[in-house]
Design a protein around this motif. Structure first.
Motif: not given
Length: 300
Positions: A94-98, A101-105, A257-260
């Protein structure tokens, strides 16, 4: 956790109706996708030997698809099968987009992953890519690994018109899903982990994305076996075209990139959506047609 049994394959499901991610269901899933009789040998296109130990065609599309959630605080979550290059296996993440500049898997089953997926709204699903990059960009398969289907042959730039991306990547990985094949088994396990979170809609909606390749027959068999319910397979839904500005981000097969890219998509506030690429959206299997396959399966 209380559970019950569903379908001819006796999948263990929760009281909410979701399949449980456990060893029993993993082996049932493996056995099911190797079962040629349940689909009357309607396995989909492939070369000689592709189905000796490989799954029905529909699985490469199911495994390549991704799910999107929104947290109460507004952040999007991108759920997918990701590649772990150090040991060459796949796992659910699961990848979270905050922020950009702050995207974490995180691994789906980690404490962080479980916390992120505790209470968000499921927005829907995104079709797996058939163009662009694969997730296992550094692999160098040998010809004997997946019946001469080499993952690296499907690694292309996002603007390339050549067959590539996650769908073709997982066409390779699921050419051998026997117990002894670590890569194929890891894909099955990761897929089961995601279905346990997303429910049968993830199977049914994505499975309806192709009205050819014997997919309707195979989806009806998955319902009959108990991986999902009839109601989940027949949910009323119309696919949404993925916007151009999202397509290259999704074809990167990079979850950051996908979550963006998912942020740029049109999500319904009241029902799950299915995002499909323009080139394939016309192949959608509508409810009327799928019901005919399910009715025929019940009669037989």
């Amino acid at each position: 956790m209380s559970s019950s049994i569903r379908g001819t394959y006796e999948f263990e499901i929760t009281k909410e109706g979701n399949v449980i991610s456990n060893s029993h269901n993993l082996e049932k899933l493996r056995e099911l996708f190797l079962d040629k009789a349940i689909v009357n040998n309607a396995l989909g296109p492939g070369d000689p030997g592709d189905f000796d130990y490989g799954a029905w065609h529909i699985l490469c599309h199911l495994a390549a698809a991704c799910a999107v959630f929104r947290r109460p605080s507004g952040e999007l979550l991108w759920v997918e099968i990701s590649h772990l290059p150090v040991i060459d296996i796949y796992t659910a993440t699961v990848t979270v987009e905050c922020s950009r500049e702050n995207v974490t898997t995180f691994p789906l089953n980690s404490s962080e992953g479980k916390a992120l997926l505790d209470g968000p709204t499921m927005l829907g699903f995104v079709e797996g890519t058939s163009l662009g990059h694969i997730s296992a960009r550094s692999v160098r398969d040998t010809a004997d690994k997946f019946n001469n289907n080499l993952r690296q042959d499907y690694e292309h730039d996002v603007e390339s018109p050549k067959d590539g991306g996650r769908v073709w990547e997982h066409w390779c990985t699921v050419r051998d899903i026997r117990v002894g094949n670590i890569v194929g088994t890891s894909v099955l396990r990761a897929y089961l982990d995601i279905v346990a979170i997303c429910g049968g809609h993830f199977v049914g909606v994505v499975g309806r994305g192709r009205g050819d390749y014997d997919h309707p027959i195979q989806l009806a068999a998955l319902v009959n076996a108990g991986l999902l319910s009839v109601e989940e397979a027949l949910v009323e839904i119309t696919p949404i075209e993925i916007p151009n500005e999202s397509e290259q981000l999704i074809c990167s097969s990079n979850p950051r990139q996908c979550v963006i890219g998912a942020r740029l998509m049109n999500w319904s506030p009241s029902r799950i959506a299915y995002q499909m690429f323009n080139r394939s959206i016309g192949s959608w299997c509508n409810t009327i047609r799928l019901r005919e396959y399910l009715t025929h399966k019940e009669k037989t």
